[in-house]
Design an enzyme around this catalytic site. Sequence first.
Site, PDB file in Angstrom:
ATOM      1  N   ASN A  87      95.823  49.083  24.409  1.00  0.00           N
ATOM      2  CA  ASN A  87      96.897  49.937  23.892  1.00  0.00           C
ATOM      3  C   ASN A  87      97.465  50.710  25.077  1.00  0.00           C
ATOM      4  O   ASN A  87      96.845  51.645  25.569  1.00  0.00           O
ATOM      5  CB  ASN A  87      96.302  50.901  22.842  1.00  0.00           C
ATOM      6  CG  ASN A  87      97.305  51.921  22.361  1.00  0.00           C
ATOM      7  OD1 ASN A  87      98.507  51.813  22.626  1.00  0.00           O
ATOM      8  ND2 ASN A  87      96.823  52.941  21.646  1.00  0.00           N
ATOM      9  N   TRP A  88      98.637  50.284  25.528  1.00  0.00           N
ATOM     10  CA  TRP A  88      99.209  50.893  26.743  1.00  0.00           C
ATOM     11  C   TRP A  88      99.868  52.239  26.453  1.00  0.00           C
ATOM     12  O   TRP A  88     100.295  52.930  27.349  1.00  0.00           O
ATOM     13  CB  TRP A  88     100.226  49.942  27.379  1.00  0.00           C
ATOM     14  CG  TRP A  88      99.634  48.643  27.864  1.00  0.00           C
ATOM     15  CD1 TRP A  88      98.321  48.243  27.767  1.00  0.00           C
ATOM     16  CD2 TRP A  88     100.324  47.573  28.503  1.00  0.00           C
ATOM     17  NE1 TRP A  88      98.169  46.991  28.325  1.00  0.00           N
ATOM     18  CE2 TRP A  88      99.378  46.551  28.779  1.00  0.00           C
ATOM     19  CE3 TRP A  88     101.660  47.364  28.878  1.00  0.00           C
ATOM     20  CZ2 TRP A  88      99.738  45.352  29.412  1.00  0.00           C
ATOM     21  CZ3 TRP A  88     102.018  46.175  29.506  1.00  0.00           C
ATOM     22  CH2 TRP A  88     101.061  45.185  29.769  1.00  0.00           C
ATOM     23  N   LYS A  89      99.995  52.569  25.194  1.00  0.00           N
ATOM     24  CA  LYS A  89     100.614  53.842  24.768  1.00  0.00           C
ATOM     25  C   LYS A  89     101.980  54.019  25.448  1.00  0.00           C
ATOM     26  O   LYS A  89     102.684  53.037  25.667  1.00  0.00           O
ATOM     27  CB  LYS A  89      99.667  55.010  25.060  1.00  0.00           C
ATOM     28  CG  LYS A  89      98.259  54.768  24.508  1.00  0.00           C
ATOM     29  CD  LYS A  89      97.432  56.008  24.467  1.00  0.00           C
ATOM     30  CE  LYS A  89      96.018  55.656  24.034  1.00  0.00           C
ATOM     31  NZ  LYS A  89      95.167  56.793  23.826  1.00  0.00           N
ATOM     32  N   HIS A  98      97.174  54.872  14.374  1.00  0.00           N
ATOM     33  CA  HIS A  98      96.408  55.393  15.520  1.00  0.00           C
ATOM     34  C   HIS A  98      96.275  56.905  15.355  1.00  0.00           C
ATOM     35  O   HIS A  98      97.181  57.564  14.842  1.00  0.00           O
ATOM     36  CB  HIS A  98      97.138  55.057  16.824  1.00  0.00           C
ATOM     37  CG  HIS A  98      96.312  55.351  18.032  1.00  0.00           C
ATOM     38  ND1 HIS A  98      96.191  56.625  18.544  1.00  0.00           N
ATOM     39  CD2 HIS A  98      95.532  54.559  18.809  1.00  0.00           C
ATOM     40  CE1 HIS A  98      95.378  56.586  19.585  1.00  0.00           C
ATOM     41  NE2 HIS A  98      94.963  55.349  19.775  1.00  0.00           N
ATOM     42  N   GLU A 114      96.613  59.258  17.292  1.00  0.00           N
ATOM     43  CA  GLU A 114      97.698  60.056  17.887  1.00  0.00           C
ATOM     44  C   GLU A 114      98.886  60.129  16.937  1.00  0.00           C
ATOM     45  O   GLU A 114      99.551  61.159  16.846  1.00  0.00           O
ATOM     46  CB  GLU A 114      98.087  59.467  19.253  1.00  0.00           C
ATOM     47  CG  GLU A 114      97.022  59.777  20.295  1.00  0.00           C
ATOM     48  CD  GLU A 114      96.895  58.762  21.412  1.00  0.00           C
ATOM     49  OE1 GLU A 114      97.796  57.928  21.585  1.00  0.00           O
ATOM     50  OE2 GLU A 114      95.864  58.814  22.121  1.00  0.00           O
ATOM     51  N   GLU A 165      87.832  54.371  15.615  1.00  0.00           N
ATOM     52  CA  GLU A 165      88.074  55.161  16.810  1.00  0.00           C
ATOM     53  C   GLU A 165      87.758  56.623  16.530  1.00  0.00           C
ATOM     54  O   GLU A 165      88.622  57.359  16.020  1.00  0.00           O
ATOM     55  CB  GLU A 165      89.537  55.040  17.231  1.00  0.00           C
ATOM     56  CG  GLU A 165      89.970  53.638  17.570  1.00  0.00           C
ATOM     57  CD  GLU A 165      91.120  53.645  18.562  1.00  0.00           C
ATOM     58  OE1 GLU A 165      90.940  53.120  19.659  1.00  0.00           O
ATOM     59  OE2 GLU A 165      92.173  54.204  18.249  1.00  0.00           O
ATOM     60  N   GLY A 214      90.275  59.027  24.936  1.00  0.00           N
ATOM     61  CA  GLY A 214      90.843  59.631  26.140  1.00  0.00           C
ATOM     62  C   GLY A 214      90.035  60.799  26.680  1.00  0.00           C
ATOM     63  O   GLY A 214      90.505  61.544  27.537  1.00  0.00           O
ATOM     64  N   SER A 223      87.234  55.579  24.825  1.00  0.00           N
ATOM     65  CA  SER A 223      86.680  55.586  26.181  1.00  0.00           C
ATOM     66  C   SER A 223      85.829  54.357  26.490  1.00  0.00           C
ATOM     67  O   SER A 223      84.787  54.467  27.135  1.00  0.00           O
ATOM     68  CB  SER A 223      85.894  56.879  26.433  1.00  0.00           C
ATOM     69  OG  SER A 223      86.749  58.001  26.301  1.00  0.00           O
ATOM     70  N   GLY A 283      93.052  53.989  28.034  1.00  0.00           N
ATOM     71  CA  GLY A 283      93.154  54.232  29.481  1.00  0.00           C
ATOM     72  C   GLY A 283      92.750  53.056  30.351  1.00  0.00           C
ATOM     73  O   GLY A 283      93.478  52.693  31.295  1.00  0.00           O
TER      74      GLY A 283
HETATM   75  C1  PEP Z   1      92.985  54.467  22.140  1.00  0.00           C
HETATM   76  O1  PEP Z   1      93.943  55.152  22.372  1.00  0.00           O
HETATM   77  O2  PEP Z   1      93.022  53.659  21.204  1.00  0.00           O
HETATM   78  C2  PEP Z   1      91.812  54.614  22.990  1.00  0.00           C
HETATM   79  C3  PEP Z   1      90.682  54.129  22.554  1.00  0.00           C
HETATM   80  O3  PEP Z   1      91.978  55.285  24.175  1.00  0.00           O
HETATM   81  P1  PEP Z   1      90.886  55.440  25.356  1.00  0.00           P
HETATM   82  O4  PEP Z   1      90.292  54.074  25.594  1.00  0.00           O
HETATM   83  O5  PEP Z   1      91.664  55.929  26.526  1.00  0.00           O
HETATM   84  O6  PEP Z   1      89.874  56.413  24.877  1.00  0.00           O
END
Ligand code: PEP
Length: 254
Positions: free
Chosen positions: A12-14, A98, A100, A170, A176, A216, A238
């Site tokens: 997921n490049w966001k 998600h 976010e 998640e 993050g 993460s 990330g």
């Molecule tokens: C995500 O945004 O779905 C995610 C898992 O981010 P990260 O790997 O940076 O924690």
Amino acid sequence: MNKERKLIIAGNWKMNKTVAEALDLVRGLKLELTNVKEVDLVICPPFTALSEVSKAVLDSNLRLGAQNMSEHNFGAYTGEIAAGMLKEFSVRYVILGHSERRQYQKESDELISKKAQAAHGASLKPIVCVGETLTEREGGQTEKVLEMQVRGSLAGVTKDQMTETVVAYEPVWAIGTGKTATTAQAQEAHAFIRGLLVKMYDETVARRVRIQYGGSVKPANARELMSQPDVDGALVGGASLEARSFGDIVKNSI
Ligand code: PEP
């Protein structure tokens, strides 16, 4: 690694990567992952890069995903993007709900379920995200929250559609932050979600659904997480922004 279900690892490049940067990353990923057949590989660039990236991945094992979509198919919804528009760029997956978007855009389970149904209507496979906050975990609410989100976000999704749906667990406190759920915490939550799917659908459906872990994920923890029986892949934020780290996550998971 011997798994009951084929692993699916998605990046997921966001809101990162210009078109040029996205193409650069795809070039790197193709070099890193050229021979990988054991894992379904998905990259989810921002909308603005989908057109160019879709051409760049044509001759590869990388599949394309989007990060969101509208619950509507067309019409007066300024700023929104419909499933059919994503299909023009050979998008196969779409991340829905998600944390976010749940947090910043106040997306509800009801809205996410409408989006999931619209995605299936266009033959897109939704990656439906669920997960508890730190306060909820510390307050012993994890299972209650997961049950509400899973039942709410998948409402109206039929049995056949469910087998083509990916669930991403998640924990919000792990996204993050550099904090990863322990393998035991991840397995426990995944097994709980699969148990819910048995109640909502049946054993056969629940056994077929892939449940990704996200929060993460890094090359150093991927292997242990993926070794858990109910962890069927990863949704990576990330660490998906660099070819080497995403490549190493995939290779360490095989
Ligand atoms: C995500 O945004 O779905 C995610 C898992 O981010 P990260 O790997 O940076 O924690």
